[in-house]
Design a protein around this motif. Structure first.
Motif: not given
Ligand code: SF4
Length: 643
Positions: A65, A100-101, A119, A121, A296-297, A357, A360-361, A378
């Protein structure tokens, strides 16, 4: 009666409770993950429990992040997490190794296992047949210490997939179609399970896109079967031995069944500012856009980005568009670099970001004021992009890429026949950015590196007999954790520093809130429906705790945020009569005269508005365990008392 996939995993991990809907159940947790934004606090909490070595099968700390380093804070946090991991038996995924995911799916996820992650997700792991649940950092800390993770036994929803996706229609369009049917509240208290003949047509990354965005349904988690496709994916990741078959029994019973015919789907977009505000791309075609972000994830797998590269090859990004692409993991990035796809993206004019990320954040790439940004992410909550009036549309990678070239919303089906992009038989495997923990015999000599940005957990207090406190904030429906505790490049680095980060609490809604709450000393927040939807960030509970918030009184709560409030020792109250919301105004003095006795005995809570004279009745739905957590002053105190 047979079992669903989720029920089978729950049964194999049940530590306590009955598997009847609505019962409090405790689960043994096999794996945990954290990301840096929630992880610093999770490890501060883990340390506070005094357990020398994690008891899980595999725990991994990711740095994804906060990689945009504009000061010492991020670097300090990363070094702190790295040293905690080394000492306490946790694997450390270095910044740059990926989101991470995405990385967890590639390298560590195992069908049939339980995973909790700090997290929201984390359910991405359901794409490989895990029971993967987003949780608060403190829940993860407790699980790492060998404690059970508690949930309310969910209802089971089956999404029956029939048919086959048409060319240029993608997994993102499937989950957007499910969101259109179920809405952002439709999954609360439920596990969404995918089945039917359509499952076999989807790859593991496509399944993971769907389970990832199951978080937007408010669901406890989502899960796919583990089948031959899963085995092939694991084999290509060099870990076929992690495969086990997992499917629902033929006579499994579901509380709800939703039919989705893949053949009938078309490219879709979630329009501002909610993931369930879904419209066909056809209806948006021709509308000018300013920015496209791919990654993004949700949509940054090898397959996603190969499709993007194929669309961009030999083309040019429109002059009015800024296109940014962030590969989801080092594995994806490296493979694109070696096979030439990265070159095609760069040649077209894409701006390549690191595997993290990022936008996305709100860490970089905020759109221009009022700008229209198409994102493969997402979430499109107001302000999350870093631009308060940014207009974020959530779309598939295919729609994003073709729209970036044309400069306007474009239905990718205009591209004609789709290229067949196959899943690789072997992924590029190189785990040299995952650092192993120190062997047990060396752990005592590992020093924890604690910079000035690492502060301790906020002060907690056991529940008092009565509470008298002013209403320090009144908000409406669908307040997200981004409203409560905004993210972004300036705020994220303060995640291990609660006193500092609290200065930003709720400033999106009311700039004066932090000062007001602090001055009051004790206060109560009043809100509407679906309070706390969005991410799992426990800072949305820890900052109010630091600011003296004793209770949150709303029409309804989002699941993870409610448990984060309980973990922080803040009373989660809901109006028995929703109209009573109108009986409280900002600044009113509220009294809960018998709150401790009422909570201890499972009674409704009386709230007297001393300013108006109104009496309001509130529910506080707690299990025996969460009741004791609230009385103790939060999960940390409860864990210490009971360990
Ligand atoms: Fe990272 Fe966005 Fe996925 Fe959250 S939603 S883990 S900020 S990529």
């Amino acid at each position: 009666m047979g079992y669903t996939i989720a029920q089978k995993i729950i049964k194999n991990h049940l530590v306590c409770g009955e598997m009847t809907v609505g019962s409090d159940i405790g689960l043994k947790i096999d794996q945990t993950l954290t990301q840096d934004a929630t992880g610093t606090m999770a490890y501060i909490e883990y340390e506070a429990m005094g357990i020398p070595r994690v008891k899980t099968e595999k725990s991994v700390a990711y740095i994804d992040h906060n990689t945009l380093q504009t000061g010492f804070e991020n670097a300090d946090d990363h070094r702190f997490i790295q040293s905690v991991c080394k000492k306490h038996g946790i694997y450390f995924s270095r910044p740059g190794n990926g989101i991470c995911h995405q990385v967890h799916l590639e390298r560590f996820g195992k069908p049939g296992k339980t995973l909790i992650g700090s997290d929201s997700h984390t359910p991405t792991g359901g794409g490989i047949g895990m029971l993967a649940i987003g949780a608060g950092g403190l829940d993860v800390a407790v699980a790492m210490g060998g404690g059970a993770y508690y949930i309310t036994m969910p209802k089971m929803v089956r999404v029956n997939l029939t048919g086959k996706l048409s060319p240029w229609v993608s997994a993102k369009d499937i989950i957007l179609a499910v969101l259109r049917v179920m809405s952002v509240k439709g999954g609360v208290g439920k596990i969404v399970e995918y089945g039917g003949e359509g499952v076999a047509t989807l790859t593991v990354p496509e399944r993971a896109t769907i389970t990832n965005m199951g978080a937007e349904l408010g669901a406890t988690t989502s899960v796919f079967p583990s089948d031959e496709t899963t085995r092939k994916f694991l084999k290509a990741q060099g870990r076929e031995e992690d495969y086990t078959e997992l499917k629902a029994d033929d006579d499994a019973v579901y509380d709800e069944v939703i039919e989705i015919n893949l053949s009938e789907l078309e490219p879709l977009a979630a329009c501002p500012h909610s993931p369930d505000n879904v419209k066909p791309i056809k209806e948006l075609e021709g509308k000018k856009i300013d920015q496209v972000c791919i990654g993004s994830c949700t949509n940054s797998s090898y397959l996603d980005l190969m499709r993007v590269a194929h669309i961009l090859k030999g083309k040019k990004v429109a002059d009015n568009v800024s296109l940014a692409i962030a590969p989801g993991s080092k594995q994806v990035f490296n493979m694109l670099a070696l096979n030439g796809a990265l070159g095609d993206m760069i040649a077209a004019g894409a701006r390549i970001l690191e595997s993290a990320c990022g936008p996305c954040i709100g860490m970089g790439q905020s759109p221009n004021s009022g700008g229209i940004s198409l994102r493969t992410f997402n979430r499109n909550f107001e302000g999350r992009s870093g631009t308060a009036d940014g207009q974020i549309y959530l779309v598939s990678p295919e729609t994003a890429a073709v729209s970036a070239i044309n400069g306007v919303f474009t239905d990718p089906r205009c591209l004609g026949a789709a290229a067949e992009i196959e899943m690789p038989e072997k992924f590029l495997i190189n785990d040299n950015m995952v650092i192993d923990p120190a062997p047990v015999e060396e752990m005592d000599s590992v020093e924890i590196l604690r910079g000035p940005n690492i502060k301790s957990y906020p002060e907690t207090h056991p529940l008092t007999d009565s509470i008298e406190a002013s209403c320090s904030l009144k908000v409406g429906d669908n307040i997200t954790t981004d409203h409560i505790m905004p993210a972004g490049a300036k705020i994220l680095p303060l995640r291990s520093n609660i006193p500092k980060i609290s200065e930003h609490c709720f400033t999106v809604c009311d700039k004066e809130f932090p000062t007001r709450a602090k001055t009051l000393g004790k206060s109560i927040i009043v809100g509407g429906e679906n309070y706390g939807q969005g991410s799992s960030r426990e800072h949305a509970a820890l900052a109010p705790l630091f600011l003296g918030v004793k209770a949150v009184l709303v029409k309804s709560f989002a699941r993870i945020h409610k448990s984060n409030l309980i973990n922080a020792g803040i009373l989660p109250l809901t109006f028995v009569n929703a109209e009573d919301y109108d009986k409280i105004k900002l600044g009113d003095m509220l009294e809960l005269p018998n709150v401790k006795d009422e909570i201890a005995n499972g009674k409704q809570v009386t709230v007297i508005n001393k300013t108006t004279g109104d009496t309001i009745v509130a529910d506080c739905e707690l299990s025996d365990r969460t009741r004791n957590i609230i009385i103790a002053g939060g999960l940390l105190d409860y864990t210490k008392e009971n360990s």
